[in-house]
Design an enzyme around this catalytic site. Structure first.
Site, mmCIF file in Angstrom:
data_model
loop_
_atom_site.group_PDB
_atom_site.id
_atom_site.type_symbol
_atom_site.label_atom_id
_atom_site.label_comp_id
_atom_site.label_asym_id
_atom_site.label_seq_id
_atom_site.Cartn_x
_atom_site.Cartn_y
_atom_site.Cartn_z
ATOM 1 N N SER A 1 -29.184 17.970 7.743
ATOM 2 C CA SER A 1 -30.467 17.678 8.378
ATOM 3 C C SER A 1 -30.260 17.404 9.855
ATOM 4 C CB SER A 1 -31.111 16.454 7.723
ATOM 5 O OG SER A 1 -32.271 16.053 8.426
ATOM 6 N N TYR B 1 -31.236 8.157 3.992
ATOM 7 C CA TYR B 1 -31.284 9.613 4.118
ATOM 8 C C TYR B 1 -30.459 10.089 5.315
ATOM 9 C CZ TYR B 1 -33.223 14.320 4.675
ATOM 10 O OH TYR B 1 -33.368 15.672 4.803
#
Length: 730
Positions: free
Chosen positions: A598, A611
């Site tokens: 990400s 995350y």
């Protein structure tokens, strides 16, 4: 006949009456092709001689409509039939005679194929079949040329001519083996001239042909002759002991279904690597009762060595299969691999010797010397092809060959086609020219790619992107129904698969849907084993599965949610890589692993602590795995920025929460699509390109990383974030 046991009578007078003459030819063809006891996939052809108005003169002329080169009778339509002036085809007999008298008959045969273009009616572009003379030169207005197992069993018997007379009396004549073409057509014409009452001919080691001036009678005659042949064979087969004594009786016993699946899963990736040394192959496993009866039999080794008889069969199955004399009751998997290695080596030597002994001065170069069919007692059959469809058809054709051998051995002695005759068909220059005209294979052809997380979002989009380039796709998701839904979407575009007996894999077409929990090593291995059973192995894996658990309003995240985030986003990818590498090493074929990280891995921000940290770890996992798995496997990552549209990570409540967090106006009753569009544009406006990032944008990155376009790239993270300058390397 009043009733049929071995074929299906499907003719509908009302349906036939509603069609024009060419439509009735297509109808008859589809009926015949729908029953594999009548003809095999792509095999056989049909024709009708019809009156048409000449587009130039306006006069009535006789036109031969005949199934053209390629295609399958079951699915053929009008476009699959060539149309030729019948009088011009008859006139070509003089041309052939002149050419044949001047040189080698085989060269004259080849030259005649291009002459068919000069007989084309109404500029029909469909290329004519090499069987065209058979249909043109016979007297019937309607002709069926079929390849039924029951008839070929007689054709492939040592005493074929005698058996033909015994079974059919004066209803069927006989011609010895001749390669399809002008010579065979002329021989049939002479038979019909000398025996005007005969309306069918047995073609030695090939099949049969029948005709009539009435199309329904022609169809019925075709079925009657097959029914008579099958009934004769089954009566003799039963008298010799039936299944209990088939192929000399059993020599080995089958393993239980679960044990077969385990053994296949263990050996298939290695075997795929062995047969894919020149080009990669996709496999099909078959282990039903009939094929096990053959591979377990006392005569299997002898009959397998003889190879197939009908040219339609061995063009797919090669001159012979590879039979491994493995004892499933006493020998282990290690011995099976040793025997397979030795068998493959000997097979390649045998094939090279066959080529050297039979090649002609102008023969094409030797083709891949690996077998396309492997037979293993106790387990079954493995067929190989350039894609799943071809390997399935190869398996089908060898099943036909087994049925032919069963029938021939029941009534007589099975014989194969002489090697030189087989070679001349396998390496026929016109067949080679057809292969050379085939369109180039797609970029990901011959490959199987596993997409984990394919049930939604980026994974689903990636699956659809990769299949467009020729890949076979294994759609994997924790939610099995979602994975299967994606696979069904692919099937709807690219064709439906079939089940593989005994393996537990429900669908084996261009895509399958499987469940797996990537935090559970046993679940991953079970999934990979099913992939081996479905396709023989795999080439690349794209892991798009992930989880986002936001911090609460105080910035806290519970311990269990922290652990879950790392288990899925980091440990799961490691477990997939670790288990898959065992298979990659067995195959010995280069592969690709693409993980999803990400943009958040490089940009710290409030509210996504677990995350973001897990994705930073995933970034480094890419680098570590690229070292550990080299040089066999390239490992790279794709780093998306926030993908809202089509993402399972953005249900309505999270979208609303984000809109509220960023003070973006919305109403509680506003449509979800509208809310998603607002949030996506908000994120887009923070990027340099000012465009929302979609799953399709990510899928393009996965596509590039599994192709050879970036073949020297490994250990890298490809960002697809619209241009987030905060994530630029520092």
């Amino acid at each position: 006949m009043s009733s049929y046991k071995f074929v299906n009578f499907l003719w509908d007078d009302a349906k036939a009456a509603s069609l024009d003459p060419v439509g009735r030819l297509v109808y008859r063809s589809n009926l015949l092709g729908s029953d594999q006891r009548i003809t095999n996939t792509g095999g056989g052809n049909t024709s009708s001689k019809l009156k048409e108005n000449d587009p130039l003169t306006g006069e009535s002329t006789e036109v031969l409509w005949v199934k053209g080169s390629g295609g399958d009778l079951r699915t053929s339509n009008r476009d699959n039939f060539s149309s030729l002036y019948q009088d011009k085809l008859i006139g070509l007999q003089q041309v052939y005679a002149a050419k044949a008298n001047k040189g080698i008959k085989s060269e004259a045969e080849d030259a005649m194929v291009n002459m068919y273009f000069h007989t084309t009616f109404n500029l029909n572009p469909r290329a004519s079949s090499i069987d065209t003379p058979l249909h043109s030169f016979l007297p019937g207005k309607h002709v069926d040329h079929m390849h039924p197992n029951a008839i070929i069993a007689i054709a492939a018997s040592k005493n074929c001519e005698k058996l033909t007379q015994e079974i059919f009396g004066g209803d069927m004549a006989y011609v010895p083996w001749m390669r399809p073409g002008f010579e065979l057509g002329l021989a049939m014409q002479e038979v019909a001239r000398k025996q005007p009452a005969v309306k069918a001919i047995m073609m030695g080691q090939h099949g049969f042909i029948s005709w009539d001036d009435n199309e329904k009678v022609c169809y019925t005659r075709t079925l009657d002759l097959i029914e008579k042949a099958a009934a004769y064979i089954e009566q003799r087969y039963a008298a010799k002991g039936g299944d209990a004594k088939a192929f000399g009786g059993p020599k080995y016993a089958s393993l239980a279904p679960e044990a077969r699946a385990t053994a296949f899963a263990a050996i298939l990736p290695w075997l795929r690597g062995q047969v894919s040394q020149q080009k990669r192959f996709i496999g099909t496993v078959q282990d039903d009762e009939k094929i096990l009866r053959f591979v377990n039999s006392a005569d299997a080794a002898r009959l397998a060595e003889l190879g197939t008889s009908c040219p339609d069969h061995f063009l797919r199955t090669k001159i012979k299969p590879l039979y491994i004399d493995w004892n499933p009751q006493t020998d282990d998997a290690a011995k099976l691999k040793t025997q397979l290695a030795a068998g493959l080596d000997q097979y390649r030597k045998d094939y090279a010797a066959y080529y050297a002994a039979c090649k002609r001065a102008n023969s094409p170069a030797i083709r891949d010397a690996n077998p396309t069919v492997v037979l293993i007692p106790g387990l079954g059959l493995i067929a190989w092809g350039k894609d799943k469809s071809e390997s399935r058809v190869t398996a089908e054709f060898y099943n036909c060959a087994v049925e032919v051998m069963r029938g021939a051995e029941a009534i007589d002695t099975y014989i194969s086609l002489p090697q030189q005759e087989a070679f001349d068909i396998e390496y026929w220059l016109l067949e080679e020219a057809k292969l050379q005209r085939m369109p180039a294979e797609k970029e990901l052809a011959r490959q199987t790619i596993i997409v984990i997380g394919a049930g939604s979002g980026i994974g689903k989009e990636t699956a659809h992107r990769l299949v467009k380039e020729g890949a076979h796709i294994v759609c994997v998701d924790l939610n099995e129904a979602a994975a299967q839904a994606t696979a069904k979407e692919i099937e709807a575009k690219y064709g439906v698969g079939i089940g593989v007996a005994g393996t537990g894999v429900s669908n084996c077409g261009p895509a399958i849907g499987l469940a797996a929990n990537i935090t559970d090593r046993a679940s991953i291995r079970a999934m990979l084993d099913k992939v081996a059973l479905a396709y023989g192995g795999f080439d690349s894996i794209c892991v798009t599965a992930g989880i986002f658990v936001p911090s609460d309003t105080t910035g806290h995240i519970p311990d269990d949610k922290w652990a879950l985030t790392f288990n899925i986003n980091v440990t799961g990818s490691y477990l997939v890589a670790d288990e898959a590498f065992k298979t990659w090493k067995e195959q010995g074929l280069r592969g690709n692993l693409v993980l999803t990280t990400s943009a958040n891995a490089a940009v710290a921000k409030k509210g996504s602590l677990a995350y973001d940290t897990s994705k930073a770890a995933a970034n480094h996992l890419v680098r570590e795995l690229s070292i550990e798995l080299s040089p066999l496997v390239r490992v790279n990552g794709v780093a998306p920025a926030t993908v809202v549209q089509g993402s399972a990570m953005f249900p309505r409540d999270r979208v609303i929460g984000s809109l509220a967090k960023y003070a973006i106006p919305y109403t509680d009753d506003e449509a979800t699509d509208s809310l998603v569009t607002k949030l996506a544009q908000f994120y887009a406006d923070r990027t340099l390109t000012k465009s929302p990032i979609t799953p399709a944008d990510q899928a393009e990155a996965y596509f590039l990383l599994v192709t050879k376009r970036l073949s020297k790239t490994t250990g890298q993270i490809v960002t697809v974030d619209g241009g987030l300058h905060e994530a630029f390397l520092r």
